[in-house]
Motif scaffolding. Structure first.
Motif, PDB file in Angstrom:
ATOM      1  N   GLY A  47     -21.986  -6.469   2.784  1.00 37.14           N
ATOM      2  CA  GLY A  47     -22.535  -5.654   1.695  1.00 37.14           C
ATOM      3  C   GLY A  47     -22.880  -6.567   0.537  1.00 37.14           C
ATOM      4  O   GLY A  47     -22.071  -7.420   0.146  1.00 37.14           O
ATOM      5  N   TYR A  48     -24.099  -6.418   0.011  1.00 32.96           N
ATOM      6  CA  TYR A  48     -24.520  -7.266  -1.108  1.00 32.96           C
ATOM      7  C   TYR A  48     -25.002  -6.362  -2.239  1.00 32.96           C
ATOM      8  O   TYR A  48     -26.133  -6.419  -2.679  1.00 32.96           O
ATOM      9  N   GLY A  49     -24.090  -5.480  -2.690  1.00 32.15           N
ATOM     10  CA  GLY A  49     -24.402  -4.569  -3.797  1.00 32.15           C
ATOM     11  C   GLY A  49     -23.647  -5.012  -5.037  1.00 32.15           C
ATOM     12  O   GLY A  49     -23.489  -6.202  -5.296  1.00 32.15           O
TER      13      GLY A  49
ATOM     14  N   LYS B 230     -32.774  -4.207   0.517  1.00 29.82           N
ATOM     15  CA  LYS B 230     -32.602  -4.720  -0.847  1.00 29.82           C
ATOM     16  C   LYS B 230     -31.539  -5.816  -0.962  1.00 29.82           C
ATOM     17  O   LYS B 230     -31.807  -6.906  -1.463  1.00 29.82           O
ATOM     18  N   GLY B 231     -30.340  -5.513  -0.480  1.00 30.82           N
ATOM     19  CA  GLY B 231     -29.232  -6.464  -0.609  1.00 30.82           C
ATOM     20  C   GLY B 231     -29.521  -7.740   0.180  1.00 30.82           C
ATOM     21  O   GLY B 231     -29.257  -8.846  -0.298  1.00 30.82           O
TER      22      GLY B 231
ATOM     23  N   PRO C 235     -20.288   0.782   0.583  1.00 30.56           N
ATOM     24  CA  PRO C 235     -19.838   2.046  -0.017  1.00 30.56           C
ATOM     25  C   PRO C 235     -18.643   2.616   0.745  1.00 30.56           C
ATOM     26  O   PRO C 235     -18.566   2.513   1.979  1.00 30.56           O
ATOM     27  N   ASP C 236     -17.729   3.212   0.014  1.00 34.72           N
ATOM     28  CA  ASP C 236     -16.458   3.647   0.616  1.00 34.72           C
ATOM     29  C   ASP C 236     -16.633   4.614   1.791  1.00 34.72           C
ATOM     30  O   ASP C 236     -15.834   4.601   2.719  1.00 34.72           O
TER      31      ASP C 236
ATOM     32  N   ALA D 235     -16.843  -3.844 -13.237  1.00 37.16           N
ATOM     33  CA  ALA D 235     -18.003  -3.750 -12.359  1.00 37.16           C
ATOM     34  C   ALA D 235     -18.404  -5.153 -11.897  1.00 37.16           C
ATOM     35  O   ALA D 235     -18.013  -6.156 -12.514  1.00 37.16           O
ATOM     36  N   GLY D 236     -19.198  -5.231 -10.828  1.00 40.42           N
ATOM     37  CA  GLY D 236     -19.612  -6.514 -10.277  1.00 40.42           C
ATOM     38  C   GLY D 236     -20.302  -7.410 -11.295  1.00 40.42           C
ATOM     39  O   GLY D 236     -19.990  -8.607 -11.382  1.00 40.42           O
TER      40      GLY D 236
ATOM     41  N   ILE E 286     -19.062   4.591   3.867  1.00 35.48           N
ATOM     42  CA  ILE E 286     -19.732   3.889   4.981  1.00 35.48           C
ATOM     43  C   ILE E 286     -18.742   2.974   5.711  1.00 35.48           C
ATOM     44  O   ILE E 286     -18.869   2.719   6.902  1.00 35.48           O
ATOM     45  N   ILE E 287     -17.743   2.490   4.969  1.00 31.91           N
ATOM     46  CA  ILE E 287     -16.823   1.495   5.546  1.00 31.91           C
ATOM     47  C   ILE E 287     -16.210   1.958   6.887  1.00 31.91           C
ATOM     48  O   ILE E 287     -16.252   1.195   7.862  1.00 31.91           O
TER      49      ILE E 287
ATOM     50  N   HIS F 205     -11.255  -1.917  -2.872  1.00 34.61           N
ATOM     51  CA  HIS F 205     -10.740  -0.615  -3.294  1.00 34.61           C
ATOM     52  C   HIS F 205     -10.054  -0.036  -2.054  1.00 34.61           C
ATOM     53  O   HIS F 205     -10.518  -0.240  -0.931  1.00 34.61           O
TER      54      HIS F 205
ATOM     55  N   LEU G  65     -17.324  -4.820   1.550  1.00 38.40           N
ATOM     56  CA  LEU G  65     -17.800  -4.479   0.207  1.00 38.40           C
ATOM     57  C   LEU G  65     -19.016  -3.554   0.316  1.00 38.40           C
ATOM     58  O   LEU G  65     -20.054  -3.761  -0.300  1.00 38.40           O
TER      59      LEU G  65
HETATM   60  N1  LIG Z   1     -19.408  -0.395  -8.328  1.00 34.37           N
HETATM   61  C1  LIG Z   1     -18.415  -1.138  -8.803  1.00 34.37           C
HETATM   62  O1  LIG Z   1     -18.570  -1.850  -9.765  1.00 34.37           O
HETATM   63  C2  LIG Z   1     -17.064  -1.141  -8.128  1.00 34.37           C
HETATM   64  C3  LIG Z   1     -15.922  -1.432  -8.901  1.00 34.37           C
HETATM   65  C4  LIG Z   1     -14.699  -1.574  -8.237  1.00 34.37           C
HETATM   66  C5  LIG Z   1     -14.625  -1.410  -6.849  1.00 34.37           C
HETATM   67  N2  LIG Z   1     -15.754  -1.083  -6.148  1.00 34.37           N
HETATM   68  C6  LIG Z   1     -15.633  -0.962  -4.686  1.00 34.37           C
HETATM   69  O2  LIG Z   1     -16.460  -1.965  -4.094  1.00 34.37           O
HETATM   70  C7  LIG Z   1     -16.864  -1.554  -2.794  1.00 34.37           C
HETATM   71  C8  LIG Z   1     -18.361  -1.671  -2.701  1.00 34.37           C
HETATM   72  O3  LIG Z   1     -18.942  -0.801  -3.655  1.00 34.37           O
HETATM   73  P1  LIG Z   1     -20.289  -1.184  -4.434  1.00 34.37           P
HETATM   74  O4  LIG Z   1     -20.353  -0.296  -5.633  1.00 34.37           O
HETATM   75  O5  LIG Z   1     -20.366  -2.659  -4.585  1.00 34.37           O
HETATM   76  O6  LIG Z   1     -21.358  -0.706  -3.360  1.00 34.37           O
HETATM   77  P2  LIG Z   1     -22.950  -0.710  -3.546  1.00 34.37           P
HETATM   78  O7  LIG Z   1     -23.373  -1.382  -4.782  1.00 34.37           O
HETATM   79  O8  LIG Z   1     -23.378   0.683  -3.303  1.00 34.37           O
HETATM   80  O9  LIG Z   1     -23.400  -1.719  -2.408  1.00 34.37           O
HETATM   81  C9  LIG Z   1     -23.454  -1.344  -1.159  1.00 34.37           C
HETATM   82  C10 LIG Z   1     -24.023  -2.424  -0.256  1.00 34.37           C
HETATM   83  O10 LIG Z   1     -23.798  -1.875   1.023  1.00 34.37           O
HETATM   84  C11 LIG Z   1     -25.030  -1.750   1.705  1.00 34.37           C
HETATM   85  N3  LIG Z   1     -25.044  -0.516   2.497  1.00 34.37           N
HETATM   86  C12 LIG Z   1     -25.116   0.760   2.075  1.00 34.37           C
HETATM   87  N4  LIG Z   1     -25.108   1.613   3.119  1.00 34.37           N
HETATM   88  C13 LIG Z   1     -25.050   0.847   4.225  1.00 34.37           C
HETATM   89  C14 LIG Z   1     -25.013   1.119   5.593  1.00 34.37           C
HETATM   90  N5  LIG Z   1     -25.058   2.374   6.058  1.00 34.37           N
HETATM   91  N6  LIG Z   1     -24.938   0.086   6.474  1.00 34.37           N
HETATM   92  C15 LIG Z   1     -24.910  -1.186   6.014  1.00 34.37           C
HETATM   93  N7  LIG Z   1     -24.945  -1.524   4.720  1.00 34.37           N
HETATM   94  C16 LIG Z   1     -25.000  -0.518   3.833  1.00 34.37           C
HETATM   95  C17 LIG Z   1     -26.104  -1.719   0.634  1.00 34.37           C
HETATM   96  O11 LIG Z   1     -27.284  -2.207   1.236  1.00 34.37           O
HETATM   97  P3  LIG Z   1     -28.739  -2.101   0.528  1.00 34.37           P
HETATM   98  O12 LIG Z   1     -28.727  -3.162  -0.514  1.00 34.37           O
HETATM   99  O13 LIG Z   1     -29.667  -2.358   1.634  1.00 34.37           O
HETATM  100  O14 LIG Z   1     -28.823  -0.705  -0.039  1.00 34.37           O
HETATM  101  C18 LIG Z   1     -25.511  -2.644  -0.430  1.00 34.37           C
HETATM  102  O15 LIG Z   1     -25.805  -3.989  -0.154  1.00 34.37           O
HETATM  103  C19 LIG Z   1     -16.334  -0.131  -2.638  1.00 34.37           C
HETATM  104  O16 LIG Z   1     -15.123  -0.201  -1.960  1.00 34.37           O
HETATM  105  C20 LIG Z   1     -16.124   0.321  -4.085  1.00 34.37           C
HETATM  106  O17 LIG Z   1     -15.172   1.336  -4.225  1.00 34.37           O
HETATM  107  C21 LIG Z   1     -16.966  -0.955  -6.749  1.00 34.37           C
END
Ligand SMILES: NC(=O)c1ccc[n+]([C@@H]2O[C@H](COP(=O)([O-])OP(=O)(O)OC[C@H]3O[C@@H](n4cnc5c(N)ncnc54)[C@H](OP(=O)(O)O)[C@@H]3O)[C@@H](O)[C@H]2O)c1
Length: 311
Positions: free
Chosen positions: A12-14, A39-40, A69-70, A120-121, A72-73, A95, A67
């Motif tokens: 995951g590269y979000g 995108k990622g 979405p929760d 946040a990231g 999807i994991i 998380h 890393l």
């Molecule tokens: N947001 C935050 O700042 C934050 C803070 C603390 C903890 N967290 C935790 O960090 C973890 C990741 O969250 P995030 O917010 O970083 O996620 P995110 O920004 O939504 O990133 C998701 C990544 O997963 C990819 N993805 C989405 N659906 C997919 C699928 N079906 N198959 C394969 N790849 C897929 C996306 O690809 P595309 O680029 O192609 O869409 C993107 O690269 C979670 O456990 C979350 O609870 C997040």
């Protein structure tokens, strides 16, 4: 084995994935980004990685970070599980949601760890680039003690301060995180600001006055609270604000509110909330879509758009 000697797959590269991958690389780790096309994947290429399909990245690594979405994991984890069911790899999360509430199969020989930065990231990345670190939490479930060393080394490499790294469990991290975002950060505070803003307008005040009073100043007062502490703030504000806030605040947040908070916590613990969230996702996120529509028409959004840039 030292962290730098192990290949780490960041799946995951979000928001979090990008920050973790870049910080780990800058800390001297061998990072393999795993991403679906899109995108990622493209962003990872622009950042100088050679991303691989998720399964290939996992296969090539000894440490696998989920890393994604929760919701999807669990699906991706179950596809990859033949790779780690025998305990050859350590599995990381930032998380606890998917591990604790996502119904994933846990393999007794596999090491699981959680390293969660408090931010946040983008904040994690910026802080790291400025030579600083964020607070964070970690948790371990593993038959091997090396998983603990790995998690601590990972936390350091990703930019979490050793001084403020709190040990927790997957369950506690998940419950606290969900409760905090629902009751305070993304629920309570925001609803309080918007409702108070609307009531002032109902009572004939201008949106500008209502906005500065109920929204803009919320940030300022929290900054003082963080710097000075609860009592420091009480001593800094005027006696009128101290008295009015104390007597009215407690009428607003009363025993009923406390009871509602307990119910919300119980809904998290029982799995009621995660079932509701899963159903929302399966239906195509109608509640979230409706809220975004409402917000685009709301007086608060319009007022914010008019005033943005004036402070
Ligand atoms: N947001 C935050 O700042 C934050 C803070 C603390 C903890 N967290 C935790 O960090 C973890 C990741 O969250 P995030 O917010 O970083 O996620 P995110 O920004 O939504 O990133 C998701 C990544 O997963 C990819 N993805 C989405 N659906 C997919 C699928 N079906 N198959 C394969 N790849 C897929 C996306 O690809 P595309 O680029 O192609 O869409 C993107 O690269 C979670 O456990 C979350 O609870 C997040």
């Amino acid at each position: 084995m030292h962290l730098n000697q192990r290949k780490i797959a960041v799946l995951g590269y979000g928001n979090q994935g990008r920050a973790h991958a870049l910080n780990l690389r800058d800390s001297g780790c061998q990072v393999i980004v795993g991403a679906r096309p899109g995108k990622g994947f493209e962003l990872a290429q622009r950042d100088g990685f050679t991303p691989l399909p998720i399964e290939e990245a996992a296969q090539a690594s000894q440490v696998i970070l989920f890393l994604l979405p929760d919701l999807i994991i669990p699906e991706v984890y179950s596809q990859l599980s033949p790779l780690f069911s025998e305990g050859q790899r350590d599995i990381g999360f930032c998380h606890g949601y998917a591990y604790h509430l996502g119904g994933i199969e846990k393999f007794p020989k596999t090491g699981y760890f959680l390293v969660g930065p408090k931010g946040a990231g983008v904040v994690l990345r910026e802080t790291f680039q400025n030579g600083k670190s964020l607070p964070g939490v970690f948790a371990i479930v593993s038959p091997r003690k090396e998983t603990r060393e790995l998690a601590l080394a990972y936390a350091k490499a990703v930019g979490i301060s050793e001084k403020t790294l709190i040990e927790t469990t997957f369950q506690e991290e998940t419950e606290c995180d969900l409760f905090g975002e629902q009751v305070v950060l993304c629920g309570g505070i925001l609803e309080l600001m918007e409702t108070a803003f609307q009531v002032l307008i109902e009572k004939g005040q201008t949106p500008e006055m209502a906005f500065f009073e109920c929204c803009y100043e919320a940030k300022l007062i929290l900054d003082v609270w963080m710097k000075e502490g609860p009592q420091g703030l009480s001593k800094k504000i005027s006696p009128t604000a101290f008295f009015g806030g104390l007597t009215r605040g407690r009428r607003l947040i009363d025993e009923n509110t406390r009871e509602k908070m307990r119910v919300m916590f119980d809904e998290i613990r029982s799995g009621h909330f995660s079932a509701e969230w899963k159903a929302e996702a399966q239906a195509g996120f109608p509640t979230l879509e409706k809220r975004l529509q409402e917000q685009s028409q709301s007086e608060l959004q319009k007022t914010y758009d008019r005033l943005k840039g004036t402070w």
